[in-house]
Design a protein around this motif. Structure first.
Motif, PDB file in Angstrom:
ATOM      1  N   VAL A   1       0.872  -1.168   0.000  1.00  0.00           N
ATOM      2  CA  VAL A   1       0.000   0.000   0.000  1.00  0.00           C
ATOM      3  C   VAL A   1       0.906   1.214   0.000  1.00  0.00           C
ATOM      4  O   VAL A   1       1.674   1.417   0.941  1.00  0.00           O
ATOM      5  CB  VAL A   1      -0.907   0.052   1.250  1.00  0.00           C
ATOM      6  CG1 VAL A   1      -1.753   1.310   1.235  1.00  0.00           C
ATOM      7  CG2 VAL A   1      -1.784  -1.171   1.337  1.00  0.00           C
ATOM      8  N   LYS A   2       0.839   1.982  -1.068  1.00  0.00           N
ATOM      9  CA  LYS A   2       1.648   3.197  -1.139  1.00  0.00           C
ATOM     10  C   LYS A   2       0.848   4.349  -0.562  1.00  0.00           C
ATOM     11  O   LYS A   2      -0.218   4.693  -1.073  1.00  0.00           O
ATOM     12  CB  LYS A   2       2.065   3.482  -2.576  1.00  0.00           C
ATOM     13  CG  LYS A   2       3.010   2.443  -3.123  1.00  0.00           C
ATOM     14  CD  LYS A   2       3.461   2.759  -4.506  1.00  0.00           C
ATOM     15  CE  LYS A   2       4.426   1.676  -4.962  1.00  0.00           C
ATOM     16  NZ  LYS A   2       5.012   1.973  -6.237  1.00  0.00           N
TER      17      LYS A   2
ATOM     18  N   ALA B   1      -3.571  10.750   5.639  1.00  0.00           N
ATOM     19  CA  ALA B   1      -4.571   9.892   6.287  1.00  0.00           C
ATOM     20  C   ALA B   1      -4.794   8.637   5.455  1.00  0.00           C
ATOM     21  O   ALA B   1      -4.727   8.667   4.227  1.00  0.00           O
ATOM     22  CB  ALA B   1      -5.880  10.650   6.450  1.00  0.00           C
ATOM     23  N   TRP B   2      -5.033   7.533   6.139  1.00  0.00           N
ATOM     24  CA  TRP B   2      -5.370   6.287   5.463  1.00  0.00           C
ATOM     25  C   TRP B   2      -6.807   6.361   4.983  1.00  0.00           C
ATOM     26  O   TRP B   2      -7.672   6.920   5.656  1.00  0.00           O
ATOM     27  CB  TRP B   2      -5.256   5.100   6.423  1.00  0.00           C
ATOM     28  CG  TRP B   2      -3.899   4.816   6.933  1.00  0.00           C
ATOM     29  CD1 TRP B   2      -3.408   5.107   8.175  1.00  0.00           C
ATOM     30  CD2 TRP B   2      -2.829   4.170   6.230  1.00  0.00           C
ATOM     31  NE1 TRP B   2      -2.107   4.681   8.285  1.00  0.00           N
ATOM     32  CE2 TRP B   2      -1.723   4.105   7.107  1.00  0.00           C
ATOM     33  CE3 TRP B   2      -2.701   3.654   4.948  1.00  0.00           C
ATOM     34  CZ2 TRP B   2      -0.519   3.534   6.744  1.00  0.00           C
ATOM     35  CZ3 TRP B   2      -1.498   3.078   4.584  1.00  0.00           C
ATOM     36  CH2 TRP B   2      -0.425   3.019   5.477  1.00  0.00           C
ATOM     37  N   LEU B   3      -7.080   5.761   3.852  1.00  0.00           N
ATOM     38  CA  LEU B   3      -8.454   5.572   3.405  1.00  0.00           C
ATOM     39  C   LEU B   3      -8.993   4.327   4.096  1.00  0.00           C
ATOM     40  O   LEU B   3      -8.248   3.367   4.339  1.00  0.00           O
ATOM     41  CB  LEU B   3      -8.505   5.380   1.888  1.00  0.00           C
ATOM     42  CG  LEU B   3      -7.946   6.523   1.040  1.00  0.00           C
ATOM     43  CD1 LEU B   3      -7.931   6.127  -0.433  1.00  0.00           C
ATOM     44  CD2 LEU B   3      -8.737   7.793   1.268  1.00  0.00           C
TER      45      LEU B   3
ATOM     46  N   ASN C   1      -8.808  -1.477   5.766  1.00  0.00           N
ATOM     47  CA  ASN C   1      -9.535  -2.746   5.763  1.00  0.00           C
ATOM     48  C   ASN C   1      -8.800  -3.818   4.973  1.00  0.00           C
ATOM     49  O   ASN C   1      -8.712  -4.967   5.412  1.00  0.00           O
ATOM     50  CB  ASN C   1     -10.948  -2.562   5.198  1.00  0.00           C
ATOM     51  CG  ASN C   1     -11.898  -2.026   6.243  1.00  0.00           C
ATOM     52  OD1 ASN C   1     -11.808  -2.362   7.416  1.00  0.00           O
ATOM     53  ND2 ASN C   1     -12.801  -1.169   5.813  1.00  0.00           N
ATOM     54  N   GLU C   2      -8.255  -3.453   3.806  1.00  0.00           N
ATOM     55  CA  GLU C   2      -7.544  -4.441   2.994  1.00  0.00           C
ATOM     56  C   GLU C   2      -6.265  -4.917   3.675  1.00  0.00           C
ATOM     57  O   GLU C   2      -5.961  -6.109   3.652  1.00  0.00           O
ATOM     58  CB  GLU C   2      -7.241  -3.859   1.609  1.00  0.00           C
ATOM     59  CG  GLU C   2      -8.485  -3.731   0.752  1.00  0.00           C
ATOM     60  CD  GLU C   2      -8.222  -3.077  -0.593  1.00  0.00           C
ATOM     61  OE1 GLU C   2      -7.059  -2.721  -0.893  1.00  0.00           O
ATOM     62  OE2 GLU C   2      -9.195  -2.928  -1.348  1.00  0.00           O
TER      63      GLU C   2
ATOM     64  N   SER D   1      -6.874   8.016  11.529  1.00  0.00           N
ATOM     65  CA  SER D   1      -7.659   7.404  10.454  1.00  0.00           C
ATOM     66  C   SER D   1      -7.601   5.876  10.522  1.00  0.00           C
ATOM     67  O   SER D   1      -8.611   5.209  10.290  1.00  0.00           O
ATOM     68  CB  SER D   1      -7.201   7.917   9.084  1.00  0.00           C
ATOM     69  OG  SER D   1      -5.841   7.621   8.845  1.00  0.00           O
ATOM     70  N   ALA D   2      -6.449   5.317  10.864  1.00  0.00           N
ATOM     71  CA  ALA D   2      -6.335   3.858  10.976  1.00  0.00           C
ATOM     72  C   ALA D   2      -7.180   3.328  12.131  1.00  0.00           C
ATOM     73  O   ALA D   2      -7.870   2.322  11.994  1.00  0.00           O
ATOM     74  CB  ALA D   2      -4.878   3.453  11.155  1.00  0.00           C
ATOM     75  N   LEU D   3      -7.140   4.029  13.257  1.00  0.00           N
ATOM     76  CA  LEU D   3      -7.906   3.587  14.419  1.00  0.00           C
ATOM     77  C   LEU D   3      -9.414   3.732  14.193  1.00  0.00           C
ATOM     78  O   LEU D   3     -10.188   2.882  14.638  1.00  0.00           O
ATOM     79  CB  LEU D   3      -7.492   4.349  15.670  1.00  0.00           C
ATOM     80  CG  LEU D   3      -6.108   3.998  16.211  1.00  0.00           C
ATOM     81  CD1 LEU D   3      -5.737   4.894  17.376  1.00  0.00           C
ATOM     82  CD2 LEU D   3      -6.052   2.531  16.625  1.00  0.00           C
ATOM     83  N   ASN D   4      -9.822   4.784  13.526  1.00  0.00           N
ATOM     84  CA  ASN D   4     -11.248   4.950  13.226  1.00  0.00           C
ATOM     85  C   ASN D   4     -11.758   3.794  12.394  1.00  0.00           C
ATOM     86  O   ASN D   4     -12.845   3.269  12.642  1.00  0.00           O
ATOM     87  CB  ASN D   4     -11.513   6.275  12.513  1.00  0.00           C
ATOM     88  CG  ASN D   4     -11.597   7.432  13.469  1.00  0.00           C
ATOM     89  OD1 ASN D   4     -11.732   7.253  14.677  1.00  0.00           O
ATOM     90  ND2 ASN D   4     -11.512   8.628  12.936  1.00  0.00           N
ATOM     91  N   CYS D   5     -10.988   3.386  11.415  1.00  0.00           N
ATOM     92  CA  CYS D   5     -11.390   2.276  10.571  1.00  0.00           C
ATOM     93  C   CYS D   5     -11.326   0.948  11.335  1.00  0.00           C
ATOM     94  O   CYS D   5     -12.221   0.119  11.215  1.00  0.00           O
ATOM     95  CB  CYS D   5     -10.516   2.207   9.329  1.00  0.00           C
ATOM     96  SG  CYS D   5     -11.039   0.918   8.200  1.00  0.00           S
ATOM     97  N   ALA D   6     -10.292   0.765  12.117  1.00  0.00           N
ATOM     98  CA  ALA D   6     -10.129  -0.490  12.878  1.00  0.00           C
ATOM     99  C   ALA D   6     -11.248  -0.680  13.886  1.00  0.00           C
ATOM    100  O   ALA D   6     -11.640  -1.810  14.166  1.00  0.00           O
ATOM    101  CB  ALA D   6      -8.776  -0.507  13.573  1.00  0.00           C
ATOM    102  N   SER D   7     -11.745   0.417  14.427  1.00  0.00           N
ATOM    103  CA  SER D   7     -12.783   0.345  15.457  1.00  0.00           C
ATOM    104  C   SER D   7     -14.174   0.095  14.894  1.00  0.00           C
ATOM    105  O   SER D   7     -15.062  -0.337  15.611  1.00  0.00           O
ATOM    106  CB  SER D   7     -12.798   1.648  16.268  1.00  0.00           C
ATOM    107  OG  SER D   7     -11.578   1.814  16.936  1.00  0.00           O
ATOM    108  N   CYS D   8     -14.369   0.397  13.601  1.00  0.00           N
ATOM    109  CA  CYS D   8     -15.686   0.227  13.021  1.00  0.00           C
ATOM    110  C   CYS D   8     -15.914  -1.232  12.653  1.00  0.00           C
ATOM    111  O   CYS D   8     -14.970  -1.972  12.408  1.00  0.00           O
ATOM    112  CB  CYS D   8     -15.883   1.121  11.805  1.00  0.00           C
ATOM    113  SG  CYS D   8     -14.850   0.692  10.390  1.00  0.00           S
TER     114      CYS D   8
END
Length: 139
Positions: A52-53, A59-61, A66-67, A130-137
């Motif tokens: 992942v570049k 911020a991470w998408l 997820n991927e 951004s990573a934590l927001n996605c990880a928590s969802c």
């Protein structure tokens, strides 16, 4: 390269230089988060690799996070996973912390576990957030 958990490791560009040694050490997967891949740091084709570049500080998408977390989860039961970026301090730290959170760790404990393994981590606040927001969802 530093051990976070038995099968989750964090590293930097130098760790890619010994990719043949990674296989011998029980690594089955590498998450390559470098936005620029220097010559001589390719990964052995016999190790599953996910690249992942993302520029450090960007911020991470949600899709990226997820991927990556799915790649780690699918491979970690077969052996060790190395999560690495250029310096092993920001991008890789944010993803490792996010992975622990996705596995049920609270954010503070996940951060401390990664810091305990690699004291020099310094995840960019926007990347970590951004990573934590996605990880928590839950998807």
């Amino acid at each position: 390269m530093n051990r976070i958990l038995d099968r989750l490791w964090i590293g930097d560009t130098d760790d890619f230089r010994s990719s043949s040694g990674l296989k011998e050490a029980g690594f089955v997967g590498v998450v390559d988060l470098r936005d620029h891949i220097p010559d001589g740091t390719t990964i052995s084709p016999c190790i599953n690799t996910y690249n992942v570049k993302n520029a450090d500080g960007a911020a991470w998408l949600n899709e990226q996070v997820n991927e990556v977390l799915t790649f780690i989860h699918r491979n970690i039961f077969s052996g060790r996973i190395l999560v690495a970026c250029a310096a092993g301090r920001s991008r890789s730290a944010s993803i490792c912390i996010a992975y622990l959170v996705r596995c049920g760790w609270d954010k503070a404990s996940a951060y401390e576990q990664v810091r305990k393994a690699r004291y020099e981590i310094s995840p960019h606040p926007e990347m970590l957030h951004s990573a934590l927001n996605c990880a928590s969802c839950s998807d």
